[in-house]
Motif scaffolding. Structure first.
Motif, PDB file in Angstrom:
ATOM      1  N   ASP A  61       0.833  -1.205   0.000  1.00 40.45           N
ATOM      2  CA  ASP A  61       0.000   0.000   0.000  1.00 40.45           C
ATOM      3  C   ASP A  61       0.866   1.252   0.000  1.00 40.45           C
ATOM      4  OD1 ASP A  61      -2.276  -1.511  -0.033  1.00 40.45           O
ATOM      5  OD2 ASP A  61      -2.839  -1.128   2.060  1.00 40.45           O
ATOM      6  N   TYR A  62       1.910   1.221   0.815  1.00 40.43           N
ATOM      7  CA  TYR A  62       2.806   2.373   0.915  1.00 40.43           C
ATOM      8  C   TYR A  62       3.464   2.659  -0.433  1.00 40.43           C
ATOM      9  CZ  TYR A  62       6.523   5.404   2.719  1.00 40.43           C
ATOM     10  OH  TYR A  62       7.364   6.469   2.956  1.00 40.43           O
ATOM     11  N   ILE A  63       4.020   1.618  -1.059  1.00 38.56           N
ATOM     12  CA  ILE A  63       4.739   1.815  -2.321  1.00 38.56           C
ATOM     13  C   ILE A  63       3.779   2.265  -3.416  1.00 38.56           C
ATOM     14  CG2 ILE A  63       6.175   0.690  -4.062  1.00 38.56           C
ATOM     15  CD1 ILE A  63       6.978  -1.316  -1.790  1.00 38.56           C
ATOM     16  N   ALA A  64       2.621   1.605  -3.506  1.00 37.63           N
ATOM     17  CA  ALA A  64       1.654   1.969  -4.542  1.00 37.63           C
ATOM     18  C   ALA A  64       1.185   3.411  -4.390  1.00 37.63           C
ATOM     19  CB  ALA A  64       0.465   1.019  -4.500  1.00 37.63           C
ATOM     20  N   LYS A  65       0.940   3.844  -3.155  1.00 37.51           N
ATOM     21  CA  LYS A  65       0.500   5.220  -2.927  1.00 37.51           C
ATOM     22  C   LYS A  65       1.595   6.218  -3.297  1.00 37.51           C
ATOM     23  CE  LYS A  65      -2.937   4.166   0.641  1.00 37.51           C
ATOM     24  NZ  LYS A  65      -3.249   4.173   2.097  1.00 37.51           N
ATOM     25  N   GLU A  66       2.849   5.878  -3.015  1.00 37.23           N
ATOM     26  CA  GLU A  66       3.947   6.756  -3.407  1.00 37.23           C
ATOM     27  C   GLU A  66       4.038   6.862  -4.925  1.00 37.23           C
ATOM     28  OE1 GLU A  66       5.933   8.719  -1.514  1.00 37.23           O
ATOM     29  OE2 GLU A  66       4.666   8.112   0.185  1.00 37.23           O
ATOM     30  N   PHE A  67       3.908   5.733  -5.618  1.00 38.63           N
ATOM     31  CA  PHE A  67       3.924   5.761  -7.081  1.00 38.63           C
ATOM     32  C   PHE A  67       2.797   6.644  -7.619  1.00 38.63           C
ATOM     33  CE2 PHE A  67       6.141   1.359  -7.840  1.00 38.63           C
ATOM     34  CZ  PHE A  67       7.339   1.910  -7.425  1.00 38.63           C
ATOM     35  N   ALA A  68       1.615   6.489  -7.040  1.00 40.86           N
ATOM     36  CA  ALA A  68       0.466   7.283  -7.499  1.00 40.86           C
ATOM     37  C   ALA A  68       0.695   8.772  -7.244  1.00 40.86           C
ATOM     38  CB  ALA A  68      -0.806   6.805  -6.803  1.00 40.86           C
ATOM     39  N   LYS A  69       1.247   9.105  -6.072  1.00 43.23           N
ATOM     40  CA  LYS A  69       1.504  10.507  -5.751  1.00 43.23           C
ATOM     41  C   LYS A  69       2.477  11.141  -6.737  1.00 43.23           C
ATOM     42  CE  LYS A  69       2.810  10.383  -1.445  1.00 43.23           C
ATOM     43  NZ  LYS A  69       3.203  10.782  -0.063  1.00 43.23           N
ATOM     44  N   THR A  73       1.691   5.896 -13.762  1.00 42.89           N
ATOM     45  CA  THR A  73       0.462   5.181 -14.079  1.00 42.89           C
ATOM     46  C   THR A  73       0.575   3.747 -13.580  1.00 42.89           C
ATOM     47  OG1 THR A  73       1.261   4.497 -16.263  1.00 42.89           O
ATOM     48  CG2 THR A  73       0.099   6.603 -16.123  1.00 42.89           C
ATOM     49  N   PRO A  74      -0.553   3.059 -13.341  1.00 47.07           N
ATOM     50  CA  PRO A  74      -0.480   1.658 -12.903  1.00 47.07           C
ATOM     51  C   PRO A  74       0.310   0.814 -13.890  1.00 47.07           C
ATOM     52  CG  PRO A  74      -2.699   2.515 -12.610  1.00 47.07           C
ATOM     53  CD  PRO A  74      -1.936   3.557 -13.380  1.00 47.07           C
ATOM     54  N   LEU A  81      -0.723  -3.231  -8.668  1.00 45.66           N
ATOM     55  CA  LEU A  81      -0.357  -4.512  -8.076  1.00 45.66           C
ATOM     56  C   LEU A  81      -0.462  -5.635  -9.088  1.00 45.66           C
ATOM     57  CD1 LEU A  81      -2.217  -4.252  -4.636  1.00 45.66           C
ATOM     58  CD2 LEU A  81       0.100  -3.480  -5.224  1.00 45.66           C
ATOM     59  N   GLN A  82       0.474  -6.567  -9.010  1.00 41.46           N
ATOM     60  CA  GLN A  82       0.407  -7.804  -9.769  1.00 41.46           C
ATOM     61  C   GLN A  82       0.283  -8.958  -8.782  1.00 41.46           C
ATOM     62  OE1 GLN A  82       4.010  -9.457 -11.528  1.00 41.46           O
ATOM     63  NE2 GLN A  82       2.875 -10.153 -13.335  1.00 41.46           N
ATOM     64  N   PRO A  83      -0.847  -9.672  -8.768  1.00 41.60           N
ATOM     65  CA  PRO A  83      -0.988 -10.810  -7.849  1.00 41.60           C
ATOM     66  C   PRO A  83       0.048 -11.889  -8.131  1.00 41.60           C
ATOM     67  CG  PRO A  83      -3.121 -10.166  -8.755  1.00 41.60           C
ATOM     68  CD  PRO A  83      -2.070  -9.440  -9.546  1.00 41.60           C
ATOM     69  N   VAL A  84       0.586 -12.463  -7.075  1.00 41.80           N
ATOM     70  CA  VAL A  84       1.552 -13.557  -7.182  1.00 41.80           C
ATOM     71  C   VAL A  84       1.024 -14.704  -6.332  1.00 41.80           C
ATOM     72  CG1 VAL A  84       3.937 -14.290  -6.810  1.00 41.80           C
ATOM     73  CG2 VAL A  84       3.444 -11.915  -7.445  1.00 41.80           C
ATOM     74  N   PRO A  85       0.391 -15.705  -6.958  1.00 36.60           N
ATOM     75  CA  PRO A  85      -0.139 -16.821  -6.172  1.00 36.60           C
ATOM     76  C   PRO A  85       1.002 -17.673  -5.623  1.00 36.60           C
ATOM     77  CG  PRO A  85      -0.410 -17.235  -8.514  1.00 36.60           C
ATOM     78  CD  PRO A  85       0.131 -15.844  -8.389  1.00 36.60           C
ATOM     79  N   LEU A 295       4.018  -2.217  -9.257  1.00 36.22           N
ATOM     80  CA  LEU A 295       4.528  -1.724 -10.532  1.00 36.22           C
ATOM     81  C   LEU A 295       3.955  -0.349 -10.843  1.00 36.22           C
ATOM     82  CD1 LEU A 295       3.762  -5.078 -12.276  1.00 36.22           C
ATOM     83  CD2 LEU A 295       6.081  -4.216 -12.049  1.00 36.22           C
ATOM     84  N   GLY A 296       4.828   0.603 -11.150  1.00 34.03           N
ATOM     85  CA  GLY A 296       4.399   1.938 -11.552  1.00 34.03           C
ATOM     86  C   GLY A 296       5.129   2.348 -12.816  1.00 34.03           C
ATOM     87  N   LEU A 297       4.409   2.903 -13.789  1.00 33.25           N
ATOM     88  CA  LEU A 297       4.956   3.154 -15.121  1.00 33.25           C
ATOM     89  C   LEU A 297       5.061   4.639 -15.421  1.00 33.25           C
ATOM     90  CD1 LEU A 297       5.779   1.672 -17.808  1.00 33.25           C
ATOM     91  CD2 LEU A 297       3.414   2.075 -18.559  1.00 33.25           C
TER      92      LEU A 297
END
Length: 531
Positions: A61-69, A73-74, A81-85, A295-297
């Protein structure tokens, strides 16, 4: 011969606002930002960032929010996020290993685990054989399993490879470990040979780390990807033997362990049966769940389908509930994640001023510490085709102290990216220093290696104890790897500046860095037409 781009590295550094003084910290890379990221990710609240724990939820959550800020782009469709089963497999530690008349104690004398998804592992009266280094390497003219049937048997082997033992650069790679020296390879090859168990004899100098690292890394919960057959093809028992326990085994067999070890490093070695049988039983609890890569692009302006990746794994060893220890992993690898976020901030700012032609994908994968699992999943299920990934720049532990007049290079003559490293370092007034511990095989021990297997060349940026001799013996993979507010972080600023130079160059110059040495990686890249 590789030709460097015509635009000088110094000019590129100037364009990016990056300092070219070896000891000067780049103000573009904000110490307070870095400090805040590290302190948060390495806090007790995150519990050591174990996959499938509350620490994972907080971390991703922390990393994704930083990327978004930062306006990234996703990186996976409409998601960051990429799910890893995967499965969290926990072996009951109330186990003992018997080798002939020996009874060994778990943790202090051996470790054992499995990746098979099964409630119980039973190794019953398995014949034992010493297979030297347990290597089958046709390109080196080497096969420890030649003419040997080890189906159902327990193979005992040495860590590292014959090159390390002989220190002969014409023998494998001499002091520098090859992939054949890694424990991952040895277990995979033992499984291909049909063995029931593999026991790797630990030696601190040959492994590159002390027994405590083996014990901490193999006696708790481990994570694994799961195939359609519940990993039934994996090695049933993946074990390590303390060197003193191995000595007892050879003494019991009336064999000279030192002499056999010397013989195992020479061509023509033949496996030696060990008298007695191996037995081991343990129960497994398995928790199936999804972990996540982040992942952030930063989309490119002209060839967005071509991608430069900048990466650091977010996970660490979690919490040992029995002993109450939290493995906070501040240097390994909260510093790396902080570095990726800060690189995303600085390069995003530069992109707004002068857009990069190629895309830059910032990533942070799960479960690196348990066998490059998140990276392996991404390599098998990339969000962009691996043929379109230009290079993989991987951070795994950063220099949190003062700036240095050198940068470490892992590998020698492996890929043209080494030339990029050389020139970027020169633009900062720094020299390139070879890996001081090539016997540790760091080139095969972090997420870039999973990408190498699908042909993508990479650079490893790692500072684990090179300028802090206390780190490896006392903090690496131990509870002592905590955040320290007294860190200057000037080394981080300096190295992030260097990475920014390389990333920006690759994002603009249209080059596809090639593999130099003959390898399976080079062959795989050639299949994509990039070699």
């Amino acid at each position: 011969m590789f030709a460097f781009p015509t635009k000088s590295w110094a000019a590129l550094a100037l364009t990016l606002g990056i300092s070219t003084a070896a000891t000067a910290a780049d103000p573009e890379f904000d110490k307070q930002q870095l400090r805040s990221h590290i302190k948060t990710l390495a806090s007790d609240q995150y519990g050591g960032r174990g996959p499938l724990t509350q620490g994972e939820t907080l971390s991703i959550d922390y990393i994704a929010k930083e990327f978004a800020k930062l306006g990234l782009t996703p990186g996976n469709g409409d998601s960051y996020l990429q799910p890893v089963p995967l499965a969290k497999v926990t072996a009951d530690q109330a186990m003992t290993l018997t080798l002939g008349d020996l009874t060994l104690t778990n943790g202090s004398e051996f470790t054992a685990r499995t990746q098979q998804i099964t409630p119980r592992i039973e190794l019953n009266d398995s014949p034992m054989v010493f297979v030297g280094y347990g290597i089958n390497a046709p390109e080196y003219g080497w096969n420890d399993y030649d003419g040997l049937d080890v189906k159902g048997k327990t193979v005992v082997m040495l860590v590292n490879d014959p090159g390390f033992a002989t220190q002969d650069p014409a023998h494998f790679k001499g002091n520098a470990m090859t992939y054949y020296g890694r424990w991952t390879y040895k277990y995979e090859e033992a499984a291909r040979q049909g063995a029931a168990a593999a026991l790797i004899i630990h030696q601190t100098d040959a492994a590159g780390y002390a027994w405590g690292v083996v014990e901490n890394s193999n006696t708790g919960s481990k994570y694994t990807l799961v195939d359609d057959n519940n990993n039934a093809g994996d090695l049933p028992v993946m074990g390590w033997l303390h060197q003193s326990a191995a000595q007892k085994l050879f003494t019991q067999a009336k064999l000279d362990m030192a002499a056999l070890s010397d013989a195992a490093a020479k061509p023509g070695f033949k496996a030696v049966p060990l008298p007695g049988k191996a037995s081991l039983k343990f129960d497994n609890s398995t928790h199936m769940a999804e972990s996540h890569n982040v992942l952030g692009l930063l989309p490119g302006s002209e060839t967005p389908e071509e991608v430069v990746m900048i990466h650091a794994h977010w996970d660490h060893l979690g919490t040992n509930e029995t002993e109450g220890h939290i493995y906070n992993g501040a240097i390994d690898n909260a510093t790396g994640v902080a570095g990726v976020i800060e690189l995303a901030r600085v390069l995003s700012k530069q992109n707004r001023q002068s857009p990069f032609k190629r895309s830059i994908l910032f990533s942070s994968f799960t479960a690196e510490e348990t066998g490059l699992i998140g990276a392996s999943h991404f390599a098998a299920h990339p969000t962009v085709p691996s043929s379109q990934i230009v290079a993989f720049l991987n951070i795994d532990g950063m220099n949190v102290d003062n700036a240095l007049d050198y940068i470490l290079r892992y590998g020698d003559g492996v890929s043209e990216l080494e030339g990029y490293l050389q020139e970027a370092a020169a633009s900062q007034g720094r020299k390139v220093k070879p890996d001081p511990r090539p016997q540790a095989g760091l080139l095969y021990r972090s997420d870039h290696f999973a990408m190498a297997k699908v042909g993508v060349p990479g650079l490893l940026f790692m500072s684990l104890g090179d300028n802090d001799p206390d780190y490896i013996p006392h903090r690496y993979h131990k509870p002592g790897d905590d955040y320290n507010p007294e860190w200057t972080l000037e080394g981080m600023q300096q190295d992030l500046s260097l990475m920014a130079i390389i990333a920006a160059q690759l994002a603009n110059n249209g080059d596809w860095p090639k593999w130099l040495e003959e390898s399976e990686f080079k062959k795989r890249r050639a299949q994509d037409g990039r070699q």
